[in-house]
Motif scaffolding. Sequence first.
Motif, mmCIF file in Angstrom:
data_model
loop_
_atom_site.group_PDB
_atom_site.id
_atom_site.type_symbol
_atom_site.label_atom_id
_atom_site.label_comp_id
_atom_site.label_asym_id
_atom_site.label_seq_id
_atom_site.Cartn_x
_atom_site.Cartn_y
_atom_site.Cartn_z
ATOM 1 N N ASN A 109 30.903 39.480 39.757
ATOM 2 C CA ASN A 109 31.539 38.560 40.242
ATOM 3 C C ASN A 109 31.022 38.766 42.210
ATOM 4 O O ASN A 109 31.273 39.002 42.395
ATOM 5 C CB ASN A 109 33.838 38.180 39.455
ATOM 6 N N PRO B 55 37.523 33.177 42.724
ATOM 7 C CA PRO B 55 36.013 33.409 42.471
ATOM 8 C C PRO B 55 34.625 32.692 41.685
ATOM 9 O O PRO B 55 35.705 31.693 41.864
ATOM 10 C CB PRO B 55 37.100 34.413 41.082
ATOM 11 N N LEU C 241 33.034 32.556 39.153
ATOM 12 C CA LEU C 241 33.104 33.278 37.706
ATOM 13 C C LEU C 241 34.722 33.456 37.044
ATOM 14 O O LEU C 241 35.574 34.446 37.706
ATOM 15 C CB LEU C 241 32.966 34.485 37.172
ATOM 16 N N LEU D 244 24.562 35.160 40.387
ATOM 17 C CA LEU D 244 25.073 36.206 40.430
ATOM 18 C C LEU D 244 24.339 37.283 40.973
ATOM 19 O O LEU D 244 22.338 37.086 41.314
ATOM 20 C CB LEU D 244 25.095 37.342 39.559
ATOM 21 N N ASN E 129 33.840 41.456 36.032
ATOM 22 C CA ASN E 129 34.573 40.463 36.592
ATOM 23 C C ASN E 129 34.897 40.602 38.332
ATOM 24 O O ASN E 129 35.320 39.483 38.609
ATOM 25 C CB ASN E 129 35.540 40.058 35.518
ATOM 26 N N PRO F 32 35.589 40.377 41.541
ATOM 27 C CA PRO F 32 34.409 40.226 42.290
ATOM 28 C C PRO F 32 34.467 40.937 44.022
ATOM 29 O O PRO F 32 35.012 40.861 45.081
ATOM 30 C CB PRO F 32 34.735 38.186 43.296
#
Length: 310
Positions: free
Chosen positions: A115, A127, A129, A161, A204, A206
């Motif tokens: 992330n 974040p 996502l 990403l 997930n 970051p």
Amino acid sequence: MSFAIACYNAGEYLAPAVASALAQTGVSVEVLIVDDGSTDGSVAVAEGLARADARVRLFRTKTNSGPAGARNIALAEMRGSWFAVLDADDLILPNRSRTLIDLAERESADFVADNLTVFGKDVVEKPFLSHPISKGWRRLTLDTYFAQSRLLSDTPNPGFLKPMVRRRVIEAAALRYNERLMIGEDDELVVRLLASGYTYFVLNMPLYRYRKHGASISHRLSLDHAERMMAAEHRIRDLIGPELAARPSYYGRWLAMVRGLAFTRSIDLLKRRRPLAAALALLREPAAIPLYREPLMSALRQLIRRAKLR
């Protein structure tokens, strides 16, 4: 770990970006700075960084070629077992590389990403996502990627990403970036990898800090950029074949590209003071009209700020 930093007039951000790569824990690191015709003193900064640390190497493109051309030089010169992109104005946390490599080993992934934390001046840090992922990571299949990677969408696009790719995959696939693309080069590369059967996992957490500011290339979609992206999308359709191209996951991506091109063309026509031609472009693709909401809201916010300053 081989970090590719394509640098174009990012001298004020370059030293912190390089420092964050060199600070990676649990891995050996090299940083390949590829200057892409900077005029702001970036080369002098890069030369100083290379003199100060032997892990930093400096290369230069022959002419300004965009991030894809600069990264292709890094791909040809890399020595590490993993290739990672780090934009010259971004940062990464010290445990990023080790964490992603561990995920790749655990899941037998060919390439991995995490992330992003979006940050910058006058930007609310958050974040990128936001949807929950079971176990904290997930596999992105080609179908899932197509369903989520839609141009100018309100939902987070995984094309933003920053994947890390195994060297053996790069060699097996003879992997290089599409140098015709000035924007969207990461997305197109990921599609080619997925279409070739390579596995992609996304964490997930970051660990990559994505700086958002006025000079960020990815925030400026010109008509030329959009037309190049559409040409690349035609090649993607040829690559995946008619059966996959007809699936809802891909068809939605295709429609978003058509809509985005129409919107960008209309904006270009307005800038050239051709409002009637801009209106006709929208009438030919009316699905592009809702895309005007964000620029109109942005203009309204600017007017409100100016009124408050008076």
